[in-house]
Write a protein that holds these residues in place. Sequence first.
Motif, mmCIF file in Angstrom:
data_model
loop_
_atom_site.group_PDB
_atom_site.id
_atom_site.type_symbol
_atom_site.label_atom_id
_atom_site.label_comp_id
_atom_site.label_asym_id
_atom_site.label_seq_id
_atom_site.Cartn_x
_atom_site.Cartn_y
_atom_site.Cartn_z
ATOM 1 N N SER A 183 0.845 -1.191 0.000
ATOM 2 C CA SER A 183 0.000 0.000 0.000
ATOM 3 C C SER A 183 0.878 1.237 0.000
ATOM 4 N N PRO A 216 -4.042 6.203 -8.098
ATOM 5 C CA PRO A 216 -5.084 5.341 -7.527
ATOM 6 C C PRO A 216 -5.648 4.334 -8.531
ATOM 7 N N THR A 247 -4.386 0.692 -8.758
ATOM 8 C CA THR A 247 -4.736 -0.281 -7.733
ATOM 9 C C THR A 247 -5.285 -1.562 -8.358
ATOM 10 N N THR A 274 -2.088 -1.380 -3.753
ATOM 11 C CA THR A 274 -3.117 -0.421 -3.393
ATOM 12 C C THR A 274 -2.502 0.967 -3.339
ATOM 13 N N SER A 316 -3.354 4.896 -2.634
ATOM 14 C CA SER A 316 -4.319 5.800 -2.033
ATOM 15 C C SER A 316 -4.080 7.229 -2.501
#
Length: 124
Positions: A11, A88, A91, A121, A123
């Motif tokens: 992430s 993003p 992802t 992932t 963000s």
Amino acid sequence: RVQLVESGGGSVQAGGSLRLSCLASGYTYNNDCMAWFRQAPGKDREGVAYIIISGNKTSYADSVKGRFAISHDSAKNTVYLLMNSLKPEDTGMYSCATTAELDGTCLLSAPYTWGQGTQVTVSS
């Protein structure tokens, strides 16, 4: 049949980088194709990049050109995907696969062997 194991996912925040690895066991580099795919929830699987090992030919999806780089280390039997400037929309579950080859092109619609995948992932 070869076995593929992906690693390196995680992430990160938008703009960050990750380096994915695909370790192949029982694999022979000899004009073979290796490709990276990704799939986000609710979306189709898409080809991200591929490399023809013997000729070091690479190809990228338009959405990742200039940001991602695929490479290989024959001594380690490993293919890498360096992902920079992550967004993003990058992802998804990233998987590597061997594919068929025809006329210097890797056929992403004809994969032979899949790894289990590694989650990426990104963000906002």
